[in-house]
Design a protein around this motif. Structure first.
Motif: not given
Length: 176
Positions: A25-30, A164, A168, A171, A175
């Motif tokens: 998820i980290l690689e996908e969203k960041l 998940t 989140d 992230i 951010q």
């Protein structure tokens, strides 16, 4: 955007559910973050100290992502810190390369999150921040994601949901 370096300290990511999900998820969203999987690079090989120090110098924020093994970070991640955070690089009279960077802990436990104060086990990280001039950026912790639970489909789904939610939260912290 800040340069974010995520160091995955799981010793066998192929055998993980929670940490593998978090990293995915980290690689996908960041997508602009840089990731290092210690198990893929250094399980049975010497650590490339120069490359790892270059990664650290590139980063504004360093995330240590790992499962808790016997009340500590995995030995591979500990070895990485011992070999990379050298006198003259991270500390000492000329060791200022980490000064001003932010360090964030992101970890999972098989035990329930509320069974103890897990952050107390990682007080040395705050000491490492003080010693190297880094800023402590906080912690994201998720419990009850033991590999023993993944055999049951309902428990596996709960682990995936927890992982998940963990990603989140991390992230959002990064951010902020």
């Amino acid at each position: 955007m800040k340069n974010i370096l995520i160091i995955s300290g799981h010793t066998d990511m192929d055998d993980s559910v929670a940490n593998k999900t978090i990293m995915s998820i980290l690689e996908e969203k960041l997508p602009e973050c840089r990731t290092v999987y210690l198990d893929r690079l250094y399980t049975h090989k010497p650590i490339d100290v120069e490359a790892e120090q270059q990664n650290l110098m590139w980063a504004d924020v360093i995330v240590l992502q790992f499962p808790v093994f016997w009340f500590s970070m995995p030995s591979l991640m500990h070895r990485w810190m011992e070999e990379v955070f050298l006198h003259g690089f991270s500390h000492g009279s000329t060791g200022d390369k980490l000064k001003g960077k932010t360090l964030v802990l992101s970890y999972t436990t098989g035990a329930p999150a509320d069974c103890m104060n897990w952050d107390d086990f990682f007080h040395f990280v705050r000491g490492a921040c003080q010693f190297t001039g880094m800023n402590y950026g906080g912690t994201v912790h998720t419990g009850s994601v033991s590999y023993n639970l993944r055999q049951d489909s309902e428990q596996l789904e709960a682990i995936l949901q927890s992982a998940t939610a963990h990603a989140d939260k991390l992230i959002a912290l990064l951010q902020a």
